[in-house]
Scaffold this motif. Structure first.
Motif, short mmCIF file in Angstrom:
data_model
loop_
_atom_site.label_atom_id
_atom_site.label_comp_id
_atom_site.label_asym_id
_atom_site.label_seq_id
_atom_site.Cartn_x
_atom_site.Cartn_y
_atom_site.Cartn_z
N LYS A 284 -9.36 -8.07 1.27
CA LYS A 284 -9.27 -8.42 -0.50
C LYS A 284 -10.05 -9.89 -0.43
O LYS A 284 -10.12 -10.07 -1.70
CB LYS A 284 -7.88 -7.58 -0.61
CG LYS A 284 -8.11 -5.92 -0.69
CD LYS A 284 -6.88 -5.89 -1.34
CE LYS A 284 -6.64 -4.31 -1.18
NZ LYS A 284 -4.89 -4.41 -1.47
N SER A 285 -9.97 -10.24 0.45
CA SER A 285 -9.93 -12.33 0.39
C SER A 285 -11.05 -12.37 0.65
O SER A 285 -12.05 -13.35 0.23
CB SER A 285 -9.07 -12.85 1.14
OG SER A 285 -9.09 -12.53 2.51
N THR A 286 -12.43 -11.29 0.71
CA THR A 286 -13.82 -12.06 0.73
C THR A 286 -14.74 -12.56 -1.13
O THR A 286 -13.90 -11.47 -2.02
CB THR A 286 -14.58 -10.81 1.22
OG1 THR A 286 -13.58 -10.47 2.54
CG2 THR A 286 -16.20 -11.15 1.32
N LYS A 287 -15.27 -13.08 -0.64
CA LYS A 287 -15.75 -13.83 -1.84
C LYS A 287 -17.55 -12.60 -1.98
O LYS A 287 -17.54 -12.29 -1.38
CB LYS A 287 -16.26 -15.26 -2.14
CG LYS A 287 -15.36 -16.36 -1.87
CD LYS A 287 -15.44 -17.25 -1.65
CE LYS A 287 -14.27 -18.24 -2.30
NZ LYS A 287 -14.91 -20.18 -1.95
N PHE A 288 -17.67 -12.31 -3.25
CA PHE A 288 -18.57 -12.00 -3.72
C PHE A 288 -20.11 -13.29 -3.79
O PHE A 288 -19.40 -14.46 -3.84
CB PHE A 288 -18.27 -11.63 -5.66
CG PHE A 288 -17.57 -9.75 -5.09
CD1 PHE A 288 -18.63 -8.72 -5.27
CD2 PHE A 288 -16.50 -10.18 -5.35
CE1 PHE A 288 -18.17 -7.54 -4.56
CE2 PHE A 288 -15.74 -8.87 -5.66
CZ PHE A 288 -16.30 -7.25 -5.01
N TRP B 287 -15.92 -0.89 -9.24
CA TRP B 287 -15.32 -1.05 -10.92
C TRP B 287 -14.31 -1.20 -11.78
O TRP B 287 -14.39 -1.38 -12.60
CB TRP B 287 -16.27 0.70 -10.65
CG TRP B 287 -16.79 1.18 -10.29
CD1 TRP B 287 -18.07 1.86 -9.71
CD2 TRP B 287 -18.11 2.39 -12.09
NE1 TRP B 287 -19.10 2.31 -10.11
CE2 TRP B 287 -18.63 2.42 -11.58
CE3 TRP B 287 -17.46 2.23 -13.21
CZ2 TRP B 287 -19.93 2.91 -12.25
CZ3 TRP B 287 -17.91 2.01 -14.11
CH2 TRP B 287 -19.29 2.79 -13.85
N ASP B 288 -13.97 -1.87 -10.89
CA ASP B 288 -12.49 -2.37 -11.43
C ASP B 288 -13.32 -3.73 -11.95
O ASP B 288 -12.45 -4.75 -12.26
CB ASP B 288 -11.58 -2.81 -10.28
CG ASP B 288 -11.72 -4.32 -9.09
OD1 ASP B 288 -13.17 -4.48 -9.12
OD2 ASP B 288 -11.03 -3.42 -8.53
N GLY B 289 -14.78 -4.63 -12.05
CA GLY B 289 -15.05 -5.55 -12.93
C GLY B 289 -14.74 -6.87 -11.72
O GLY B 289 -15.25 -7.88 -11.81
N GLN B 290 -14.56 -6.39 -10.53
CA GLN B 290 -14.52 -7.42 -9.88
C GLN B 290 -15.93 -8.15 -9.40
O GLN B 290 -16.95 -7.11 -8.78
CB GLN B 290 -13.98 -7.45 -8.60
CG GLN B 290 -12.00 -6.74 -8.52
CD GLN B 290 -11.23 -7.89 -8.77
OE1 GLN B 290 -11.81 -9.15 -8.79
NE2 GLN B 290 -10.16 -7.88 -9.34
N THR B 291 -16.14 -9.48 -9.16
CA THR B 291 -17.43 -10.13 -10.00
C THR B 291 -17.22 -11.45 -8.42
O THR B 291 -18.31 -12.11 -8.27
CB THR B 291 -17.79 -10.44 -10.67
OG1 THR B 291 -17.24 -11.74 -11.23
CG2 THR B 291 -18.19 -9.41 -11.32
N GLU B 292 -15.73 -11.88 -8.30
CA GLU B 292 -15.43 -13.27 -8.06
C GLU B 292 -14.95 -13.25 -6.32
O GLU B 292 -15.46 -13.75 -5.28
CB GLU B 292 -14.84 -14.20 -8.74
CG GLU B 292 -15.45 -14.55 -9.84
CD GLU B 292 -14.50 -15.52 -10.35
OE1 GLU B 292 -13.25 -15.54 -10.28
OE2 GLU B 292 -15.14 -15.87 -11.70
#
Length: 406
Positions: free
Chosen positions: A266-270, A383-388
């Protein structure tokens, strides 16, 4: 003592009242005449039907307006609208021939006015209109159907195939949809000339003419597993949950949540990347991704990603270098279009069947990739909108194409 007597007397009175037969208050006046009939109706043709527009009579006994009509010989339907609506929608007509509709004013006591006879010329039947838009083409491993359904009516699309030996046609797949535009793909077909047909039907029993065509599916085969993980500088493949390792993406299972899947930290960056060794060179025709059970098109399932490929055993880690071929950028598509509210059909496609990502040319025809052995997947959004920063979960991957050498 007196207090006790009063209480007992009151209880006895309640008992007597409770034993009396209840009296029904009926506000319907059976003696009232039928409501006044409509005197004028405006007609507007729509696909497979018509809309009747009128002025609601000023009659306190009016309950509704009713239309009785025949959609095809021997098939009579009726539709009603309340006193709060000044129109009726008639649907299901099998032809565009002018027909008569009987329109009644119905009273609260059930009495009906004399019918007003209205002539209606329905628009093109829905199944016929959609059939005129149907486009059938050869697809990767099968056939693809695309259509436009301007009415938005729920329809059934039956794909049939001719058995050359018996000279009989059989249904091989039935698709259901009420979307205004869409496409269906049937795979698992041999790469040889095949006679197929499509019939479209609606809930009123109307059926289109059969659209027949001969197609030749594009050859493909599934790249066999197991594959292996190739560690590359810049990749972020390490699992965020013990046991949910990267090799879970090619273990052949995607049916149990939190067990047969890969999950990043969960702490990995996009963007987040990983690289797979397919153990053979392949001209890839499509990739299939099985999303997380229960969470297809939700949460940390992949929504936007890119694919790169190479045949080099030790390529430059930088995908901008000449060592890598950019194969394409893809967006996950929810079939129902109901973002945030996946249907059973969405889960069936996203998890059980797996979402297909094809390699196509600008005309939508199959265009296999150049030969690749190593496949690099890069996720940009979930799909939850995470991009960072955030978790990415994939249950299973499948690769199809033409295997060149192992």
């Amino acid at each position: 003592m007196k207090k006790s007597i009063y209480i007992l007397s009151f209880a006895f009175l309640l008992l007597l009242l409770g034993c009396k037969e209840s009296v029904r208050i009926d506000l319907v006046d059976e003696s009232k005449p039928a409501p006044v009939a409509l005197d004028e109706v405006m007609v507007k043709s729509i696909l497979g039907g018509a809309v009747l527009k009128y002025q609601i009579p000023n009659d306190k006994n009016l309950l509704c307006i009713k239309a009785v009509y025949e959609i095809s010989p021997g098939h009579v339907y009726e539709t009603k609208s309340s006193v709060y609506v000044d129109s009726l929608v008639l649907k299901g007509f099998a032809s565009s021939e002018t027909t008569q509709v009987k329109v009644y004013s119905v009273g609260k006591n059930g009495k009906e006015s004399k019918p007003l006879i209205v002539e209606v010329t329905p628009g093109t039947p829905v199944v016929e209109d959609v059939a005129n838009t149907l486009f059938v083409r050869s697809a990767i491993g099968g056939v693809k159907l695309s259509y436009a359904n301007l009415s938005g009516e729920d329809l059934i699309y039956d794909l049939i195939q001719e058995d050359i030996e018996s000279n009989r046609w059989e249904v091989v797949k039935r698709f259901y949809s009420g979307l205004k535009t869409g496409e269906f793909t049937q795979r698992g077909m041999e790469s040889k000339p095949t006679n197929i047909g499509v019939l479209i039907s609606d809930r009123w029993g109307n059926i289109s003419d059969t659209i027949k065509q001969t197609i030749t599916p594009v050859f493909e085969e599934e790249v066999p597993k197991p594959w292996s993980h190739k560690e590359m500088v810049g990749d972020s493949w390490k699992e965020g949950v013990p046991g949910l390792t990267i090799d879970k993406m090619w273990d052949g299972r995607w049916d149990v949540d939190a067990l047969f899947l890969w999950a990043s930290s969960k702490s990995t960056k996009f963007p987040q990347s990983f690289t797979i060794d397919l153990k053979c060179e392949v001209e890839i025709t499509r990739i299939v991704e099985h999303q997380r059970p229960v969470y297809a098109y939700l949460d940390t399932s992949v929504k936007e990603f890119e694919l790169f490929g190479t045949t080099l055993d030790n390529p430059n880690p930088d995908t901008n270098s000449d060592d890598w071929i950019k194969l394409g950028r893809f967006s996950s598509f929810q079939p129902s279009g109901l973002t945030g509210s996946p249907t059973k059909e969405d889960f069936q496609y996203g998890n059980v069947e797996g979402e297909n990502f094809e390699f196509l040319d600008e005309n939508g025809d199959p265009k296999p990739t150049p030969p690749v052995r190593y496949l690099r997947w890069r996720t940009y959004e979930t799909w939850d909108g995470q991009t960072e920063m955030g978790e990415v979960i994939i249950a299973e991957l499948e690769v199809y194409g033409k295997i060149l050498k192992k």
